[in-house]
Design a protein around this motif. Structure first.
Motif, mmCIF file in Angstrom:
data_model
loop_
_atom_site.group_PDB
_atom_site.id
_atom_site.type_symbol
_atom_site.label_atom_id
_atom_site.label_comp_id
_atom_site.label_asym_id
_atom_site.label_seq_id
_atom_site.Cartn_x
_atom_site.Cartn_y
_atom_site.Cartn_z
ATOM 1 N N TYR A 129 0.841 -1.199 0.000
ATOM 2 C CA TYR A 129 0.000 0.000 0.000
ATOM 3 C C TYR A 129 0.879 1.252 0.000
ATOM 4 O O TYR A 129 0.738 2.128 -0.856
ATOM 5 C CB TYR A 129 -0.909 -0.016 1.230
ATOM 6 N N MET A 130 1.806 1.338 0.959
ATOM 7 C CA MET A 130 2.664 2.520 1.091
ATOM 8 C C MET A 130 3.621 2.663 -0.087
ATOM 9 O O MET A 130 3.873 3.774 -0.552
ATOM 10 C CB MET A 130 3.457 2.478 2.397
ATOM 11 N N GLN A 131 4.155 1.563 -0.578
ATOM 12 C CA GLN A 131 5.056 1.628 -1.726
ATOM 13 C C GLN A 131 4.324 2.141 -2.961
ATOM 14 O O GLN A 131 4.865 2.928 -3.729
ATOM 15 C CB GLN A 131 5.677 0.251 -2.006
ATOM 16 N N SER A 132 3.062 1.719 -3.134
ATOM 17 C CA SER A 132 2.285 2.189 -4.292
ATOM 18 C C SER A 132 1.945 3.669 -4.146
ATOM 19 O O SER A 132 1.982 4.416 -5.133
ATOM 20 C CB SER A 132 1.012 1.352 -4.472
ATOM 21 N N LYS A 133 1.653 4.121 -2.942
ATOM 22 C CA LYS A 133 1.382 5.542 -2.713
ATOM 23 C C LYS A 133 2.632 6.386 -2.993
ATOM 24 O O LYS A 133 2.547 7.448 -3.620
ATOM 25 C CB LYS A 133 0.908 5.787 -1.273
ATOM 26 N N LEU A 134 3.784 5.909 -2.536
ATOM 27 C CA LEU A 134 5.040 6.618 -2.772
ATOM 28 C C LEU A 134 5.340 6.720 -4.269
ATOM 29 O O LEU A 134 5.704 7.779 -4.773
ATOM 30 C CB LEU A 134 6.198 5.916 -2.054
ATOM 31 N N GLN A 135 5.149 5.617 -4.980
ATOM 32 C CA GLN A 135 5.408 5.626 -6.422
ATOM 33 C C GLN A 135 4.457 6.585 -7.135
ATOM 34 O O GLN A 135 4.844 7.290 -8.056
ATOM 35 C CB GLN A 135 5.295 4.214 -7.015
ATOM 36 N N GLY A 136 3.200 6.628 -6.692
ATOM 37 C CA GLY A 136 2.241 7.564 -7.271
ATOM 38 C C GLY A 136 2.682 9.007 -7.086
ATOM 39 O O GLY A 136 2.592 9.818 -8.013
ATOM 40 N N GLU A 137 3.183 9.336 -5.904
ATOM 41 C CA GLU A 137 3.690 10.690 -5.640
ATOM 42 C C GLU A 137 4.860 11.011 -6.562
ATOM 43 O O GLU A 137 4.920 12.095 -7.148
ATOM 44 C CB GLU A 137 4.144 10.816 -4.180
ATOM 45 N N LYS A 138 5.784 10.071 -6.699
ATOM 46 C CA LYS A 138 6.948 10.287 -7.574
ATOM 47 C C LYS A 138 6.509 10.504 -9.019
ATOM 48 O O LYS A 138 7.042 11.373 -9.715
ATOM 49 C CB LYS A 138 7.902 9.094 -7.493
ATOM 50 N N ASN A 139 5.551 9.687 -9.468
ATOM 51 C CA ASN A 139 5.065 9.815 -10.844
ATOM 52 C C ASN A 139 4.485 11.203 -11.092
ATOM 53 O O ASN A 139 4.762 11.819 -12.118
ATOM 54 C CB ASN A 139 4.012 8.741 -11.147
ATOM 55 N N ILE A 140 3.691 11.678 -10.160
ATOM 56 C CA ILE A 140 3.085 13.006 -10.309
ATOM 57 C C ILE A 140 4.159 14.084 -10.331
ATOM 58 O O ILE A 140 4.146 14.975 -11.189
ATOM 59 C CB ILE A 140 2.064 13.266 -9.185
ATOM 60 N N GLN A 141 5.097 14.016 -9.409
ATOM 61 C CA GLN A 141 6.159 15.022 -9.339
ATOM 62 C C GLN A 141 7.011 15.037 -10.608
ATOM 63 O O GLN A 141 7.462 16.093 -11.039
ATOM 64 C CB GLN A 141 7.036 14.776 -8.110
ATOM 65 N N ASN A 142 7.216 13.883 -11.208
ATOM 66 C CA ASN A 142 8.014 13.802 -12.443
ATOM 67 C C ASN A 142 7.250 14.318 -13.666
ATOM 68 O O ASN A 142 7.867 14.782 -14.618
ATOM 69 C CB ASN A 142 8.453 12.364 -12.714
ATOM 70 N N ASN A 143 5.927 14.218 -13.648
ATOM 71 C CA ASN A 143 5.135 14.525 -14.838
ATOM 72 C C ASN A 143 4.509 15.914 -14.862
ATOM 73 O O ASN A 143 4.244 16.441 -15.935
ATOM 74 C CB ASN A 143 3.998 13.508 -14.995
ATOM 75 N N PHE A 144 4.222 16.478 -13.684
ATOM 76 C CA PHE A 144 3.426 17.708 -13.663
ATOM 77 C C PHE A 144 3.888 18.626 -12.540
ATOM 78 O O PHE A 144 3.698 18.323 -11.364
ATOM 79 C CB PHE A 144 1.944 17.355 -13.505
ATOM 80 N N ASN A 145 4.500 19.745 -12.911
ATOM 81 C CA ASN A 145 5.059 20.668 -11.921
ATOM 82 C C ASN A 145 4.008 21.373 -11.071
ATOM 83 O O ASN A 145 4.264 21.692 -9.923
ATOM 84 C CB ASN A 145 5.943 21.716 -12.607
ATOM 85 N N SER A 146 2.848 21.640 -11.641
ATOM 86 C CA SER A 146 1.805 22.373 -10.908
ATOM 87 C C SER A 146 0.934 21.414 -10.117
ATOM 88 O O SER A 146 -0.282 21.375 -10.266
ATOM 89 C CB SER A 146 0.952 23.181 -11.880
#
Length: 154
Positions: A129-146
């Motif tokens: 659960y936590m690993q998937s949440k962390l990866q989701g955060e990283k994906n967002i930060q890498n793809n969309f600055n705003s």
């Protein structure tokens, strides 16, 4: 029209219905992508006539997601699961969907993406659960600055 449009994924949940009410009071038009619009009609009275729109959307279909985001200014992702099922897996819901969503936000030049993650997300955590949440955060930060990522607590 100068009315801002907020698209809220997961809008029929507990947080979503309260958020919709607050945003409609601030004159936002709300779009709620949902797999079952007929089960979410209870959201319509949270705003004025036509202010809350329900759109049948499959979050596993990129074209459906793109359609839901048309004309939006702000996107809010409240989708999350606490337990995996046969159909819903942590990896897709918490990691891949935010990845797709943030890429589309970038392509469509949206103003803001707000993503609800989870309290206690960190690299060393062993739960899926936590690993998937962390990866989701990283994906967002890498793809969309705003983007803004919130880690709420109970």
């Amino acid at each position: 029209m100068n009315q801002k449009i907020a698209t809220i994924f997961g809008g029929s949940g507990f947080i979503g219905r309260h958020l919709i009410r607050r945003l409609t009071k601030r004159d936002y038009r709300i779009v709620v992508p949902t797999r079952s619009p007929h089960l979410s009609v209870f959201l319509k009275p949270l705003g004025g006539s036509g202010q809350v729109e329900l759109i049948k959307t499959n979050i596993y279909d990129t074209e459906d997601i793109k359609k839901a985001l048309q004309n939006s200014n702000i996107v809010i992702n409240l989708i999350g699961i606490l337990y995996e099922s046969r159909k819903q897996k942590f990896n897709y819901i918490h990691s891949e969907f935010p990845n797709i969503l943030s890429k589309i936000c970038s392509e469509q030049n949206l103003q803001k993406l707000v993503h609800i993650s989870a309290l206690g997300v960190k690299k060393e955590h062993t739960s899926k659960y936590m690993q998937s949440k962390l990866q989701g955060e990283k994906n967002i930060q890498n793809n969309f600055n705003s983007s803004t990522i919130l880690r709420p607590s109970v």
